[in-house]
Design a protein around this motif. Structure first.
Motif, PDB file in Angstrom:
ATOM      1  N   GLU A 180       0.704  -1.060  -0.084  1.00 28.30           N
ATOM      2  CA  GLU A 180       0.086   0.096  -0.137  1.00 28.30           C
ATOM      3  C   GLU A 180       0.942   1.140   0.081  1.00 28.30           C
ATOM      4  N   HIS A 181       1.839   1.082   0.853  1.00 26.81           N
ATOM      5  CA  HIS A 181       2.931   2.467   0.828  1.00 26.81           C
ATOM      6  C   HIS A 181       3.370   2.326  -0.679  1.00 26.81           C
ATOM      7  N   VAL A 182       3.731   1.450  -1.308  1.00 29.44           N
ATOM      8  CA  VAL A 182       4.368   1.512  -2.550  1.00 29.44           C
ATOM      9  C   VAL A 182       3.348   2.135  -3.729  1.00 29.44           C
ATOM     10  N   ARG A 183       2.093   1.677  -3.430  1.00 30.08           N
ATOM     11  CA  ARG A 183       1.093   2.186  -4.320  1.00 30.08           C
ATOM     12  C   ARG A 183       0.707   3.704  -4.232  1.00 30.08           C
ATOM     13  N   GLN A 184       0.829   3.893  -2.944  1.00 32.23           N
ATOM     14  CA  GLN A 184       0.449   5.419  -2.541  1.00 32.23           C
ATOM     15  C   GLN A 184       1.950   6.122  -3.108  1.00 32.23           C
ATOM     16  N   ALA A 185       2.957   5.542  -3.113  1.00 35.06           N
ATOM     17  CA  ALA A 185       4.198   6.458  -3.611  1.00 35.06           C
ATOM     18  C   ALA A 185       3.840   6.694  -5.197  1.00 35.06           C
ATOM     19  N   ARG A 186       3.408   5.745  -5.630  1.00 37.11           N
ATOM     20  CA  ARG A 186       3.295   5.947  -7.231  1.00 37.11           C
ATOM     21  C   ARG A 186       2.221   6.939  -7.487  1.00 37.11           C
ATOM     22  N   GLU A 187       1.179   6.632  -6.908  1.00 35.35           N
ATOM     23  CA  GLU A 187       0.120   7.910  -7.001  1.00 35.35           C
ATOM     24  C   GLU A 187       0.717   9.261  -6.906  1.00 35.35           C
ATOM     25  N   ALA A 188       1.412   9.364  -5.673  1.00 31.32           N
ATOM     26  CA  ALA A 188       2.062  10.794  -5.456  1.00 31.32           C
ATOM     27  C   ALA A 188       2.969  11.217  -6.549  1.00 31.32           C
ATOM     28  N   TRP A 189       3.567  10.287  -6.906  1.00 34.40           N
ATOM     29  CA  TRP A 189       4.492  10.403  -8.192  1.00 34.40           C
ATOM     30  C   TRP A 189       3.790  11.248  -9.181  1.00 34.40           C
ATOM     31  N   GLN A 190       2.610  10.417  -9.514  1.00 34.03           N
ATOM     32  CA  GLN A 190       1.907  10.802 -10.637  1.00 34.03           C
ATOM     33  C   GLN A 190       1.161  12.317 -10.543  1.00 34.03           C
ATOM     34  N   ARG A 191       1.052  12.519  -9.182  1.00 32.14           N
ATOM     35  CA  ARG A 191       0.569  13.809  -8.852  1.00 32.14           C
ATOM     36  C   ARG A 191       1.433  14.895  -8.875  1.00 32.14           C
ATOM     37  N   LYS A 192       3.008  14.495  -8.950  1.00 32.88           N
ATOM     38  CA  LYS A 192       3.868  15.385  -8.768  1.00 32.88           C
ATOM     39  C   LYS A 192       4.292  15.799  -7.641  1.00 32.88           C
ATOM     40  N   ASP A 193       3.460  14.949  -6.354  1.00 32.29           N
ATOM     41  CA  ASP A 193       3.829  15.472  -5.002  1.00 32.29           C
ATOM     42  C   ASP A 193       5.108  14.656  -4.407  1.00 32.29           C
ATOM     43  N   MET A 194       6.208  15.159  -4.675  1.00 30.98           N
ATOM     44  CA  MET A 194       7.484  14.509  -4.493  1.00 30.98           C
ATOM     45  C   MET A 194       7.484  14.157  -2.732  1.00 30.98           C
ATOM     46  N   PRO A 195       7.199  15.304  -1.878  1.00 30.81           N
ATOM     47  CA  PRO A 195       7.364  15.062  -0.619  1.00 30.81           C
ATOM     48  C   PRO A 195       6.288  13.876  -0.091  1.00 30.81           C
ATOM     49  N   ALA A 196       5.327  13.969  -0.610  1.00 27.42           N
ATOM     50  CA  ALA A 196       4.326  12.583  -0.152  1.00 27.42           C
ATOM     51  C   ALA A 196       4.961  11.324  -0.747  1.00 27.42           C
ATOM     52  N   ALA A 197       5.480  11.163  -1.970  1.00 29.42           N
ATOM     53  CA  ALA A 197       6.046  10.128  -2.553  1.00 29.42           C
ATOM     54  C   ALA A 197       7.167   9.607  -1.759  1.00 29.42           C
ATOM     55  N   GLU A 198       8.093  10.656  -1.275  1.00 29.00           N
ATOM     56  CA  GLU A 198       9.138  10.408  -0.556  1.00 29.00           C
ATOM     57  C   GLU A 198       8.797   9.639   0.730  1.00 29.00           C
ATOM     58  N   ALA A 199       7.750  10.443   1.511  1.00 30.14           N
ATOM     59  CA  ALA A 199       7.377   9.845   2.643  1.00 30.14           C
ATOM     60  C   ALA A 199       6.789   8.313   2.509  1.00 30.14           C
ATOM     61  N   GLN A 200       6.108   8.184   1.656  1.00 33.06           N
ATOM     62  CA  GLN A 200       5.542   6.915   1.443  1.00 33.06           C
ATOM     63  C   GLN A 200       6.750   5.791   1.242  1.00 33.06           C
ATOM     64  N   LEU A 201       7.641   6.195   0.290  1.00 35.56           N
ATOM     65  CA  LEU A 201       8.848   5.292   0.143  1.00 35.56           C
ATOM     66  C   LEU A 201       9.529   4.967   1.396  1.00 35.56           C
ATOM     67  N   LYS A 202       9.676   6.049   2.313  1.00 40.26           N
ATOM     68  CA  LYS A 202      10.080   5.834   3.495  1.00 40.26           C
ATOM     69  C   LYS A 202       9.404   4.915   4.397  1.00 40.26           C
ATOM     70  N   GLN A 203       8.228   5.049   4.501  1.00 39.93           N
ATOM     71  CA  GLN A 203       7.309   4.085   5.216  1.00 39.93           C
ATOM     72  C   GLN A 203       7.269   2.712   4.631  1.00 39.93           C
ATOM     73  N   ALA A 204       7.417   2.551   3.490  1.00 40.88           N
ATOM     74  CA  ALA A 204       7.515   1.284   2.624  1.00 40.88           C
ATOM     75  C   ALA A 204       8.854   0.580   3.207  1.00 40.88           C
ATOM     76  N   LEU A 205      10.051   1.500   3.259  1.00 35.53           N
ATOM     77  CA  LEU A 205      11.203   0.995   3.707  1.00 35.53           C
ATOM     78  C   LEU A 205      11.213   0.595   5.100  1.00 35.53           C
ATOM     79  N   GLU A 206      10.568   1.301   6.092  1.00 36.68           N
ATOM     80  CA  GLU A 206      10.196   0.942   7.376  1.00 36.68           C
ATOM     81  C   GLU A 206       9.484  -0.425   7.491  1.00 36.68           C
ATOM     82  N   ALA A 207       8.193  -0.675   6.705  1.00 30.42           N
ATOM     83  CA  ALA A 207       7.779  -1.986   6.836  1.00 30.42           C
ATOM     84  C   ALA A 207       8.581  -3.019   6.285  1.00 30.42           C
ATOM     85  N   ALA A 208       9.362  -2.704   5.275  1.00 29.68           N
ATOM     86  CA  ALA A 208      10.155  -3.810   4.959  1.00 29.68           C
ATOM     87  C   ALA A 208      11.362  -4.488   5.881  1.00 29.68           C
ATOM     88  N   GLY A 209      11.535  -3.552   6.803  1.00 31.43           N
ATOM     89  CA  GLY A 209      12.535  -3.884   8.029  1.00 31.43           C
ATOM     90  C   GLY A 209      11.806  -4.986   8.614  1.00 31.43           C
TER      91      GLY A 209
END
Length: 120
Positions: A56-85
Protein backbone atom coordinates in the motif's frame (compact mmCIF):
# COMPACT_ATOMS: atom_id res chain seq x y z
CA UNK A 1 24.45 11.19 -8.78
CA UNK A 2 24.44 7.38 -8.49
CA UNK A 3 26.91 7.51 -5.63
CA UNK A 4 24.78 10.07 -3.80
CA UNK A 5 21.63 7.97 -4.26
CA UNK A 6 23.42 4.84 -3.05
CA UNK A 7 24.82 6.72 -0.07
CA UNK A 8 21.35 8.03 0.82
CA UNK A 9 19.87 4.53 0.68
CA UNK A 10 22.75 3.13 2.75
CA UNK A 11 22.28 5.87 5.33
CA UNK A 12 18.60 4.98 5.66
CA UNK A 13 19.41 1.30 6.18
CA UNK A 14 22.14 2.07 8.71
CA UNK A 15 19.84 4.42 10.61
CA UNK A 16 17.19 1.71 10.70
CA UNK A 17 19.69 -0.89 11.95
CA UNK A 18 21.02 1.38 14.70
CA UNK A 19 17.48 2.25 15.82
CA UNK A 20 16.55 -1.41 16.07
CA UNK A 21 19.75 -2.27 17.91
CA UNK A 22 19.31 0.51 20.45
CA UNK A 23 15.65 -0.07 21.30
CA UNK A 24 14.54 -3.70 21.20
CA UNK A 25 11.72 -2.77 23.59
CA UNK A 26 10.21 0.42 24.92
CA UNK A 27 10.09 1.37 28.58
CA UNK A 28 7.84 3.99 30.10
CA UNK A 29 9.28 6.03 33.00
CA UNK A 30 7.72 4.99 36.30
CA UNK A 31 6.36 1.76 34.87
CA UNK A 32 8.26 -1.49 35.33
CA UNK A 33 6.75 -3.25 32.31
CA UNK A 34 8.18 -3.39 28.82
CA UNK A 35 6.24 -3.76 25.60
CA UNK A 36 6.51 -7.23 24.07
CA UNK A 37 8.72 -7.67 21.02
CA UNK A 38 7.07 -7.52 17.59
CA UNK A 39 5.22 -10.57 16.32
CA UNK A 40 7.39 -13.45 15.17
CA UNK A 41 8.48 -13.72 11.59
CA UNK A 42 6.90 -17.17 11.43
CA UNK A 43 3.37 -15.80 11.92
CA UNK A 44 1.94 -15.99 8.38
CA UNK A 45 -1.08 -13.80 9.08
CA UNK A 46 1.03 -11.05 10.61
CA UNK A 47 3.55 -11.30 7.76
CA UNK A 48 0.74 -11.03 5.21
CA UNK A 49 -0.59 -7.92 6.95
CA UNK A 50 2.86 -6.27 6.99
CA UNK A 51 3.40 -7.18 3.33
CA UNK A 52 0.04 -5.65 2.44
CA UNK A 53 0.98 -2.44 4.32
CA UNK A 54 4.25 -2.37 2.40
CA UNK A 55 2.44 -2.76 -0.93
CA UNK A 56 0.00 0.00 0.00
CA UNK A 57 2.86 2.41 0.75
CA UNK A 58 4.44 1.62 -2.62
CA UNK A 59 1.08 2.13 -4.37
CA UNK A 60 0.56 5.46 -2.61
CA UNK A 61 4.10 6.53 -3.54
CA UNK A 62 3.30 5.84 -7.19
CA UNK A 63 0.10 7.85 -6.97
CA UNK A 64 1.91 10.75 -5.30
CA UNK A 65 4.54 10.55 -8.04
CA UNK A 66 1.87 10.79 -10.72
CA UNK A 67 0.47 13.88 -8.99
CA UNK A 68 4.05 15.26 -8.88
CA UNK A 69 3.80 15.43 -5.08
CA UNK A 70 7.44 14.60 -4.36
CA UNK A 71 7.31 15.08 -0.54
CA UNK A 72 4.38 12.67 -0.27
CA UNK A 73 6.05 10.15 -2.61
CA UNK A 74 9.25 10.29 -0.57
CA UNK A 75 7.33 9.89 2.70
CA UNK A 76 5.49 6.84 1.37
CA UNK A 77 8.72 5.28 0.13
CA UNK A 78 10.28 5.79 3.56
CA UNK A 79 7.27 4.15 5.21
CA UNK A 80 7.54 1.25 2.77
CA UNK A 81 11.21 0.89 3.73
CA UNK A 82 10.24 0.87 7.40
CA UNK A 83 7.63 -1.85 6.80
CA UNK A 84 10.13 -3.87 4.76
CA UNK A 85 12.46 -3.90 7.76
CA UNK A 86 10.16 -6.47 9.35
CA UNK A 87 11.36 -9.06 6.83
CA UNK A 88 15.07 -8.40 7.30
CA UNK A 89 17.82 -6.69 5.38
CA UNK A 90 18.14 -9.37 2.70
CA UNK A 91 14.42 -9.72 1.94
CA UNK A 92 12.76 -8.95 -1.37
CA UNK A 93 10.64 -6.09 0.08
CA UNK A 94 13.79 -4.51 1.57
CA UNK A 95 15.72 -4.82 -1.70
CA UNK A 96 12.79 -3.36 -3.65
CA UNK A 97 12.37 -0.51 -1.16
CA UNK A 98 16.06 0.39 -1.29
CA UNK A 99 16.00 0.32 -5.07
CA UNK A 100 12.88 2.50 -5.13
CA UNK A 101 14.48 5.04 -2.78
CA UNK A 102 17.73 5.11 -4.76
CA UNK A 103 15.87 5.59 -8.05
CA UNK A 104 13.71 8.30 -6.52
CA UNK A 105 16.72 10.28 -5.27
CA UNK A 106 18.76 9.71 -8.43
CA UNK A 107 15.97 10.86 -10.71
CA UNK A 108 15.07 13.78 -8.46
CA UNK A 109 18.70 14.97 -8.59
CA UNK A 110 18.86 14.51 -12.36
CA UNK A 111 15.85 16.79 -12.66
CA UNK A 112 17.54 19.41 -10.44
CA UNK A 113 15.39 18.55 -7.45
CA UNK A 114 12.41 20.47 -8.79
CA UNK A 115 11.27 18.07 -11.44
CA UNK A 116 9.51 14.78 -11.05
CA UNK A 117 11.62 11.64 -10.85
CA UNK A 118 10.35 8.53 -12.63
CA UNK A 119 7.91 6.42 -10.63
CA UNK A 120 9.36 3.78 -8.33
Amino acid sequence: ARIAAGAAASALVNARRSTLAESPSVSVPGVDERLPPPAKLDDPEYNAAVLEQWREHVRQAREAWQRKDMPAAEAQLKQALEAAGHFGGSSAPMATSLLNMAQFYRRANRQGGGGAPAPP
